[in-house]
Scaffold this motif. Structure first.
Motif, mmCIF file in Angstrom:
data_model
loop_
_atom_site.group_PDB
_atom_site.id
_atom_site.type_symbol
_atom_site.label_atom_id
_atom_site.label_comp_id
_atom_site.label_asym_id
_atom_site.label_seq_id
_atom_site.Cartn_x
_atom_site.Cartn_y
_atom_site.Cartn_z
ATOM 1 N N PHE A 125 140.023 -1.212 63.095
ATOM 2 C CA PHE A 125 139.845 -1.593 61.922
ATOM 3 C C PHE A 125 138.865 -0.247 61.360
ATOM 4 N N THR A 126 138.175 0.309 62.283
ATOM 5 C CA THR A 126 136.959 1.082 61.929
ATOM 6 C C THR A 126 137.267 2.314 61.043
ATOM 7 N N THR A 127 138.397 3.046 61.279
ATOM 8 C CA THR A 127 138.635 4.082 60.146
ATOM 9 C C THR A 127 140.029 3.833 59.802
ATOM 10 N N ASN A 128 140.325 4.766 58.580
ATOM 11 C CA ASN A 128 141.718 4.436 58.068
ATOM 12 C C ASN A 128 142.741 4.658 59.069
ATOM 13 N N SER A 129 142.671 5.795 59.927
ATOM 14 C CA SER A 129 143.601 6.089 60.926
ATOM 15 C C SER A 129 144.000 4.776 61.807
ATOM 16 N N ASP A 130 142.695 4.108 62.342
ATOM 17 C CA ASP A 130 142.929 2.895 62.987
ATOM 18 C C ASP A 130 143.536 2.031 62.163
ATOM 19 N N ARG A 131 143.289 1.856 61.024
ATOM 20 C CA ARG A 131 143.768 0.739 60.377
ATOM 21 C C ARG A 131 145.284 0.898 59.796
ATOM 22 N N VAL A 132 145.732 2.306 59.891
ATOM 23 C CA VAL A 132 147.162 2.474 59.632
ATOM 24 C C VAL A 132 147.897 2.183 61.017
ATOM 25 N N LEU A 133 147.273 2.465 62.150
ATOM 26 C CA LEU A 133 147.878 2.176 63.546
ATOM 27 C C LEU A 133 148.305 0.568 63.583
ATOM 28 N N HIS A 134 147.233 -0.221 63.033
ATOM 29 C CA HIS A 134 147.135 -1.672 63.330
ATOM 30 C C HIS A 134 147.254 -2.360 61.954
ATOM 31 N N ARG A 135 148.155 -1.610 61.292
ATOM 32 C CA ARG A 135 148.384 -2.284 59.827
ATOM 33 C C ARG A 135 148.769 -3.745 59.574
ATOM 34 N N LYS A 136 149.875 -4.231 60.608
ATOM 35 C CA LYS A 136 150.257 -5.567 60.776
ATOM 36 C C LYS A 136 149.253 -6.407 60.719
ATOM 37 N N GLU A 137 148.109 -6.121 61.892
ATOM 38 C CA GLU A 137 147.209 -7.051 62.180
ATOM 39 C C GLU A 137 146.321 -7.370 61.089
ATOM 40 N N LEU A 138 146.061 -6.153 60.233
ATOM 41 C CA LEU A 138 145.043 -6.441 59.236
ATOM 42 C C LEU A 138 145.619 -6.950 58.055
ATOM 43 N N ILE A 139 146.754 -6.474 57.761
ATOM 44 C CA ILE A 139 147.280 -7.152 56.628
ATOM 45 C C ILE A 139 147.459 -8.549 56.506
ATOM 46 N N SER A 140 147.854 -9.008 57.822
ATOM 47 C CA SER A 140 148.058 -10.295 58.164
ATOM 48 C C SER A 140 146.632 -11.084 57.905
ATOM 49 N N LEU A 141 145.723 -10.687 58.350
ATOM 50 C CA LEU A 141 144.275 -11.276 58.244
ATOM 51 C C LEU A 141 143.762 -11.116 56.715
ATOM 52 N N LEU A 142 144.199 -10.147 56.021
ATOM 53 C CA LEU A 142 143.704 -10.136 54.525
ATOM 54 C C LEU A 142 144.629 -11.196 53.862
ATOM 55 N N GLU A 143 145.805 -11.189 54.050
ATOM 56 C CA GLU A 143 146.704 -12.097 53.326
ATOM 57 C C GLU A 143 146.079 -13.513 53.441
ATOM 58 N N GLU A 144 145.812 -14.030 54.514
ATOM 59 C CA GLU A 144 145.228 -15.223 54.799
ATOM 60 C C GLU A 144 144.049 -15.392 53.812
ATOM 61 N N ARG A 145 142.901 -14.398 53.884
ATOM 62 C CA ARG A 145 141.971 -14.374 53.138
ATOM 63 C C ARG A 145 142.105 -14.529 51.550
ATOM 64 N N PHE A 146 142.898 -13.565 51.017
ATOM 65 C CA PHE A 146 143.325 -13.574 49.695
ATOM 66 C C PHE A 146 143.803 -14.933 49.255
ATOM 67 N N LYS A 147 144.647 -15.678 50.024
ATOM 68 C CA LYS A 147 145.275 -16.760 49.631
ATOM 69 C C LYS A 147 144.333 -17.840 49.461
ATOM 70 N N ASP A 148 143.195 -17.802 49.922
ATOM 71 C CA ASP A 148 142.289 -18.800 49.838
ATOM 72 C C ASP A 148 141.740 -18.846 48.484
ATOM 73 N N GLU A 149 141.918 -18.010 47.580
ATOM 74 C CA GLU A 149 141.165 -18.066 46.141
ATOM 75 C C GLU A 149 142.295 -17.815 45.128
ATOM 76 N N THR A 150 141.767 -17.970 44.016
ATOM 77 C CA THR A 150 142.970 -17.653 42.610
ATOM 78 C C THR A 150 142.714 -16.319 42.412
#
Length: 378
Positions: free
Chosen positions: A255-280
């Motif tokens: 997840f270092t650069t945007n290009s990295d994040r695009v390549l690993h989209r599914k992994e990062l989005i999954s982690l972010l979804e878990e975090r955002f679901k923790d709060e309202t």
């Protein structure tokens, strides 16, 4: 409507019997409970796009009706029409004919497919063009059927083209024809999606609210709703990670650069979804409010028009309609430092200004106007 907002006198030509088709596009309807006028109500659709216009009724199947149009052309700067190519030429109202009457005339034709090409004679509605020109294919969720976009945009292209033609005329003293088609405007609006294909042969897919070239840049579910996050660069991603207490993402090489994040989209989005679901949603909105990162709640239309910024910018205007009484319309979105634009005229009733235009602008006598009514020309 945009030209009318900018101060132009806009004369809308309508069929004497039924008028603009959108007058019947309802419900919803605007009705005036205090009025004794119980005739056909005005549709909310028609009211939405016809402010700052005058309406006259003209029968284009009548020779006298055709002459009215030609007389108006003599005194007009711009004519806008959306007939199938060739239809107005057969009626003696094509560009070649009318430019002889007024060489300064700007003649703007808005069609489904343009004036030339194998599909030029086909009729086209916005939703049809959305399907044919790629927009519907990329709209919606990845695992769901294609979806249409809620509103049309072609008028925005036509408006800019007309303004440019006016500037050109100020230098050449000559008008010209504008050929503006739904399908070309739609293709042009594909912007980066089109470029991805043309440059790298990359086919598009439906991605919901996410972006093909930026991660994270999409809607995330929260404990009680949704929130839109747009981390458009590495700095904003760093701020996001600190804000949501996920600094460890910054030490992950995926997840270092945007290009990295695009390549690993599914992994990062999954982690972010878990975090955002923790709060309202309210918790995240409060937490992000003073951070330098774009974010927003997913507002419905009621919430949109109750938004403090929308209210402060006067994007709700109230006008008195001759038939529907007091109605609210969207405001004018562009502000000028030297001119205060406003809704000068409410959307017109059918033929409301026929006598005014024929008498005051064309100087027809009352007897001539009565004769035109008698023979069905107006």
């Amino acid at each position: 409507m945009i030209l009318g907002d900018l101060g132009a006198e806009v004369i809308k030509i309508e069929n004497p019997k039924v008028g603009d088709d959108t007058r019947t596009w309802g419900p919803p309807w605007a009705t005036n409970k205090d009025s004794n006028d119980h005739s056909t109500p005005e549709s909310a659709y028609f009211l939405s796009i016809n402010r700052n216009k005058k309406s006259i009724t003209v029968n284009l199947k009548s020779p006298d009706g055709i002459q009215i149009i030609k007389d108006l052309v003599k005194k007009s700067d711009i004519l806008v029409e959306n007939y199938i190519p060739g239809k107005l030429d057969k009626m003696g109202l094509g560009f070649d004919e009318l430019s002889k009457i007024n060489p300064q005339l700007i003649y703007a034709s808005i069609t489904g497919y343009g004036q030339t090409g194998p599909h030029s004679k086909r009729a086209g509605y916005d939703v049809v063009i959305e399907a044919e020109a790629g927009l519907m294919y990329i709209t919606g969720e990845e695992d769901r059927p294609p979806a249409k976009v809620g509103v049309a945009i072609t008028g925005l292209y036509a408006n800019g083209a007309i303004i440019a033609a006016l500037i050109s005329r100020s230098k050449t003293n000559l008008g010209q024809r504008i050929d503006c088609s739904l399908i070309e405007c739609q293709v042009a609006s594909l912007v980066n999606i089109a470029s991805n294909y043309l440059i790298s042969n990359q086919e598009a897919t439906r991605m919901g609210t996410s972006h093909p070239s930026i991660v994270p840049y999409q809607v995330f579910p929260t404990k009680n709703g949704f929130i839109m996050i747009g981390a458009g660069n590495d700095k904003q991603f760093k701020i996001l990670c600190h804000t949501i207490d996920k600094v460890e993402f910054l030490n992950d090489s995926r997840f270092t650069t945007n290009s990295d994040r695009v390549l690993h989209r599914k992994e990062l989005i999954s982690l972010l979804e878990e975090r955002f679901k923790d709060e309202t949603t309210e918790h995240w909105l409060s937490l992000l409010s003073d951070k330098e990162i774009p974010f927003a709640p997913i507002n419905n239309i009621k919430q949109t028009f109750e938004h403090p910024q929308i209210l402060a910018r006067e994007m709700i205007q109230e006008v008195d309609h001759p038939k529907a009484g007091k109605i609210k319309l969207t405001g004018i979105p562009v502000k000028y430092s030297r001119e205060a634009l406003k809704v000068r005229l409410p959307p017109p009733t059918l033929g409301q200004h026929t006598h005014e235009i024929l008498s005051d602008l064309l100087h027809y006598t009352n007897q001539k106007i009565d004769d035109l009514k008698a023979n069905g020309a107006i």
